[in-house]
Scaffold this motif. Structure first.
Motif, PDB file in Angstrom:
ATOM      1  N   THR A 149      43.819  48.322  39.234  1.00 13.60           N
ATOM      2  CA  THR A 149      42.943  47.193  39.148  1.00 13.60           C
ATOM      3  C   THR A 149      41.734  47.287  38.428  1.00 13.60           C
ATOM      4  OG1 THR A 149      41.911  47.950  41.286  1.00 13.60           O
ATOM      5  CG2 THR A 149      43.927  46.661  41.441  1.00 13.60           C
ATOM      6  N   ASP A 150      41.730  48.443  37.534  1.00 16.42           N
ATOM      7  CA  ASP A 150      40.461  48.681  36.799  1.00 16.42           C
ATOM      8  C   ASP A 150      40.932  48.930  35.321  1.00 16.42           C
ATOM      9  OD1 ASP A 150      37.773  49.390  36.115  1.00 16.42           O
ATOM     10  OD2 ASP A 150      38.039  51.601  36.221  1.00 16.42           O
ATOM     11  N   LEU A 151      41.295  47.636  34.672  1.00 18.25           N
ATOM     12  CA  LEU A 151      41.909  47.720  33.352  1.00 18.25           C
ATOM     13  C   LEU A 151      41.043  46.561  32.541  1.00 18.25           C
ATOM     14  CD1 LEU A 151      45.657  48.282  34.795  1.00 18.25           C
ATOM     15  CD2 LEU A 151      43.935  49.943  33.737  1.00 18.25           C
ATOM     16  N   ALA A 152      40.249  46.029  32.972  1.00 14.73           N
ATOM     17  CA  ALA A 152      39.294  44.919  32.112  1.00 14.73           C
ATOM     18  C   ALA A 152      39.037  45.275  30.696  1.00 14.73           C
ATOM     19  CB  ALA A 152      38.074  44.657  32.748  1.00 14.73           C
ATOM     20  N   ASP A 153      39.157  46.626  30.114  1.00 17.46           N
ATOM     21  CA  ASP A 153      38.867  46.691  28.911  1.00 17.46           C
ATOM     22  C   ASP A 153      40.215  47.242  28.075  1.00 17.46           C
ATOM     23  OD1 ASP A 153      39.152  49.207  30.284  1.00 17.46           O
ATOM     24  OD2 ASP A 153      38.000  50.443  28.975  1.00 17.46           O
ATOM     25  N   VAL A 154      41.165  46.928  28.614  1.00 17.71           N
ATOM     26  CA  VAL A 154      42.632  47.231  27.809  1.00 17.71           C
ATOM     27  C   VAL A 154      42.985  46.005  27.437  1.00 17.71           C
ATOM     28  CG1 VAL A 154      44.916  48.077  28.017  1.00 17.71           C
ATOM     29  CG2 VAL A 154      43.203  49.281  29.311  1.00 17.71           C
ATOM     30  N   GLU A 155      43.201  45.714  26.131  1.00 15.75           N
ATOM     31  CA  GLU A 155      43.410  44.295  25.633  1.00 15.75           C
ATOM     32  C   GLU A 155      44.866  44.229  25.749  1.00 15.75           C
ATOM     33  OE1 GLU A 155      40.211  43.796  21.918  1.00 15.75           O
ATOM     34  OE2 GLU A 155      42.102  45.024  21.547  1.00 15.75           O
ATOM     35  N   GLY A 156      45.255  42.820  25.790  1.00 13.47           N
ATOM     36  CA  GLY A 156      46.736  42.533  25.614  1.00 13.47           C
ATOM     37  C   GLY A 156      47.509  42.507  26.793  1.00 13.47           C
ATOM     38  N   ILE A 157      46.834  42.587  28.051  1.00 17.56           N
ATOM     39  CA  ILE A 157      47.549  42.644  29.305  1.00 17.56           C
ATOM     40  C   ILE A 157      47.099  41.706  30.416  1.00 17.56           C
ATOM     41  CG2 ILE A 157      47.738  45.377  29.094  1.00 17.56           C
ATOM     42  CD1 ILE A 157      45.558  45.627  31.341  1.00 17.56           C
ATOM     43  N   SER A 158      47.964  41.496  31.487  1.00 18.16           N
ATOM     44  CA  SER A 158      47.591  41.068  32.681  1.00 18.16           C
ATOM     45  C   SER A 158      47.865  41.896  33.879  1.00 18.16           C
ATOM     46  CB  SER A 158      48.783  39.614  32.898  1.00 18.16           C
ATOM     47  OG  SER A 158      48.186  38.617  31.757  1.00 18.16           O
ATOM     48  N   ARG A 160      46.643  42.689  38.346  1.00 19.64           N
ATOM     49  CA  ARG A 160      45.963  42.120  39.529  1.00 19.64           C
ATOM     50  C   ARG A 160      44.750  42.551  39.869  1.00 19.64           C
ATOM     51  NH1 ARG A 160      50.894  40.346  42.350  1.00 19.64           N
ATOM     52  NH2 ARG A 160      52.709  41.082  41.605  1.00 19.64           N
ATOM     53  N   SER A 161      43.747  41.640  40.103  1.00 23.37           N
ATOM     54  CA  SER A 161      42.405  42.280  40.634  1.00 23.37           C
ATOM     55  C   SER A 161      42.523  42.712  41.930  1.00 23.37           C
ATOM     56  CB  SER A 161      41.605  40.885  40.684  1.00 23.37           C
ATOM     57  OG  SER A 161      42.152  40.180  41.750  1.00 23.37           O
ATOM     58  N   PRO A 162      41.340  43.367  42.529  1.00 25.48           N
ATOM     59  CA  PRO A 162      41.563  43.901  43.764  1.00 25.48           C
ATOM     60  C   PRO A 162      42.031  42.962  44.841  1.00 25.48           C
ATOM     61  CG  PRO A 162      39.628  44.885  42.527  1.00 25.48           C
ATOM     62  CD  PRO A 162      40.237  43.829  41.844  1.00 25.48           C
ATOM     63  N   GLY A 163      41.690  41.582  44.807  1.00 29.24           N
ATOM     64  CA  GLY A 163      42.056  40.624  45.467  1.00 29.24           C
ATOM     65  C   GLY A 163      43.584  40.016  45.386  1.00 29.24           C
TER      66      GLY A 163
END
Length: 647
Positions: A149-158, A160-163
């Motif tokens: 859930t810690d992947l915000a800087d990886v481009e080109g993906i979706s 799940r957030s911690p919630g």
């Protein structure tokens, strides 16, 4: 002693067809090559490819995937026919290893994270767009201790957030220099041969380029529609083709959207020809040819003909209805010169087939059948596909505009169009029956010689021949027809393997050929003009004589025996067969050639003796309904002598 890798990755692919040979896992091969080519990841990560045939059960796949050490990352190459199986496997994996990562990629799930996460709770990440660099970055994040859930800087993906809500990152730019992706063949990322050194797959798959400049409303080719075409380097492609030739690969298939459009495409063919001259392989080259034929395409055809490099050249017309072409966004294509192209290919002696889509908005039953028969005047092998709503396409995004009513298949995850403003439910049901017989008998060349003579000498359009067979099969009480009716029933609503069942029955089982003979004798021959009946009957017999040699059901590699056909002799084991001294009532090879060239013919009896040669190993192409490949297994005549007519 080598160190045991710290992390393990398993890449999963599954084809749609249950074939004797596997389909090459090209997508997984790219991902594996990318990871193994990274100096940071290669020493620490092991990568396994699990490649499954169609028809393999969930349980069989689970045993293969989960019997040993469980991977840290389980990644699936998802298409409409396997997404449900992969969702089930992902759920089982999470029960066994809750902290493992599940990654979905592929055009069926790209930019569809909300639905994927809702329907498949075990999926952690969806890859949007090209996957090679993105997947490498995901594996790197895992190896470096990042959470899923810690992947915000990886481009080109979706992901799940911690919630649990979907988070979609910025799009990753398309890969401009495709050679940054290591070759899965040259690096050994894909296993190519078995323990005896025999090539493992039905055909060799390659990409020479990526991208498509068109924006057809039904298509999402590789997620790169409406984009500039980017090519792999000539040096790399030549090295790959050399390797395939050394492994005696018969057919190379380029997974490109519009091959024959760019100058580098001619360079690829020139290299293929040089390699064939050196090694004797490959013998055939198949691809999705450029929709608009340029000077490059015509030069490619000439060069391939001179070199004896076989192919099936495609007319991807999709419809002859101007209203349907408007909704498809295809009116800007230069498809109005196709008649001249077919005639030119015929003059060059090159095989050609066409593609149509049934059920596009704007199409009607009447316009489609009229277009089908008009097209069949020039090319009998017409591949027809029912319109489906693929994710991320204009048709899928604008169903309301066209009044589209659709239903997801019960054996796959495609949305099948059932009705729209120009097509009723009843229209569609009637046409599904026609599509089955058109795809089985015409597209896959169960019959290929009789179409033109029937139209020329009896006035039978191709649609009439197919409707005759459909009507007869529905009404006949002969036991040979039951498997065909059952396959036709299963084919409705996305039962794609049913086509393979029917084609295999007609090609590989004597009862299938008996069914064809009974239909002809009962429903066709009595209605033919008396003065041409004997000739047309003989053309039909020639169709059966030149069908591919296939094993009988349950007979391993032994070809099916049929008392109605001359005996087969083996030449070079399973690689080549011959029927010697086949007596024909007419010089059919010459007559059919003249007919196709539009030349006048004399159909007076002329007894002619030929030997018919067949390449062995056709069953894989038949069961996968790979009509391009099937054509490479047809019987080829060689004259013995032409008998004196007076005898």
């Amino acid at each position: 002693m080598s160190e045991v890798p710290e992390f393990t990755v398993t890449l999963v692919q599954q084809g749609v067809w249950d074939m004797p040979l596997e389909s090459m896992p090209l997508a997984s091969g790219y991902l594996k090559a990318m990871i193994l080519g990274d100096p940071d990841l290669s020493p620490r990560v092991s990568v396994d490819i699990a490649n499954f045939r169609g028809g393999v059960t969930h349980g069989e796949m689970a045993r293969r995937l989960f019997s040993g050490q469980l991977p840290d990352v389980l990644a699936f190459s998802v298409l409409g026919w396997n997404v449900r199986a992969f969702g089930a496997l992902a759920e089982t994996f999470k029960q066994l290893k809750p902290d493992g990562w599940v990654v979905f990629g592929g055009t069926h799930v790209s930019h569809q994270a909300e639905r994927v996460f809702r329907e498949h709770p075990a999926v952690d990440v969806v890859v949007n767009g090209e996957g090679e660099i993105t997947f490498r970055e995901l594996v790197r994040a895992h190896v470096h201790g990042r959470g899923r859930t810690d992947l915000a800087d990886v481009e080109g993906i979706s992901y799940r957030s911690p919630g649990g809500t979907p988070v979609t990152t910025a799009d990753r730019p398309r890969i401009e220099d495709l050679d940054v992706i290591p070759s899965p063949f040259l690096t050994g990322a894909i296993d190519l041969v078995d323990e005896d050194g025999v090539f493992l797959y039905d055909v060799a798959l390659v990409e020479t380029n990526r991208g498509c400049p068109y924006k057809c409303a039904f298509c999402y080719w590789g997620g790169a529609v409406g984009q500039r075409v980017r090519a792999f380097s000539r040096t790399r492609l030549r090295a790959e083709l050399e390797l395939f030739a050394e492994l005696k690969v018969h057919t190379v298939v380029a997974c490109d959207a519009n091959f024959g459009m760019m100058p580098i495409d001619l360079e690829v063919v020139e290299d293929l020809i040089e390699i064939k001259e050196k090694h004797g392989f490959p013998c055939a080259f198949e691809t999705s040819w450029a929709k608009n034929k340029s000077k490059v395409f015509y030069e490619i055809v000439r060069r391939m003909k001179e070199a004896g490099l076989r192919s099936s050249f495609t007319l991807a017309l999709q419809s002859l209805s101007t209203d349907a072409l408007d909704t498809m966004n295809r009116r800007n294509m230069k498809v109005n010169a196709w008649q001249d192209l077919v005639e030119w290919l015929g003059e060059e002696g090159m095989d050609c087939y066409a593609e149509l889509i049934w059920g596009a908005p704007g199409e009607t039953v009447e316009s489609f059948i009229a277009g089908y028969d008009e097209l069949a005047r020039y090319v009998s092998r017409i591949a027809i596909y029912p319109i489906m709503l693929l994710p991320n396409t204009d048709y899928s995004d604008n169903k309301d505009v066209h009044g589209i009513v659709a239903l997801r298949g019960d054996q796959d995850d495609f949305e099948y169009v059932l009705a729209h403003r120009t097509m009723s439910f009843e229209d569609n049901a009637r046409m599904q029956r026609f599509l089955f017989w058109a795809r089985v008998v015409a597209e896959n060349a169960v019959l290929r010689h009789c179409w033109l003579p029937l139209r020329t000498f009896a006035g039978w359009q191709q649609s009439r021949v197919l409707s005759s067979l459909a009507d007869w099969a529905d009404a006949s009480t002969r036991p040979e027809t039951a498997p065909l009716r059952e396959a036709a029933a299963r084919a409705h609503g996305g039962g794609a393997p049913a086509y393979g069942t029917a084609i295999g029955y007609l090609f590989a089982h004597p009862a299938g050929r008996r069914a064809l003979r009974h239909w002809w004798e009962e429903a066709v021959s009595p209605k033919l003009p008396a003065e041409h009946r004997t000739f047309l009957d003989e053309v039909f017999r020639y169709d059966l004589l030149t069908q591919p040699v296939c094993p009988a059901a349950g007979a391993g590699s032994r070809p099916a025996s049929d008392p109605a056909l001359p005996d087969l002799e083996e030449l070079l084991g399973r690689d080549l067969y011959v029927r010697k001294g086949v007596l024909l009532g007419y010089d059919l090879p010459a007559l059919l050639t003249k007919l196709r060239a539009g030349q006048p013919v004399d159909v007076s009896p002329a007894p002619t003796e030929v030997d018919l040669y067949y390449r062995g190993g056709a069953l894989n192409a038949v069961l996968s309904t790979n009509h391009e490949e099937i054509m490479h297994f047809m019987g080829v005549p060689q004259y013995v002598r032409q008998r004196d007519r007076a005898s």
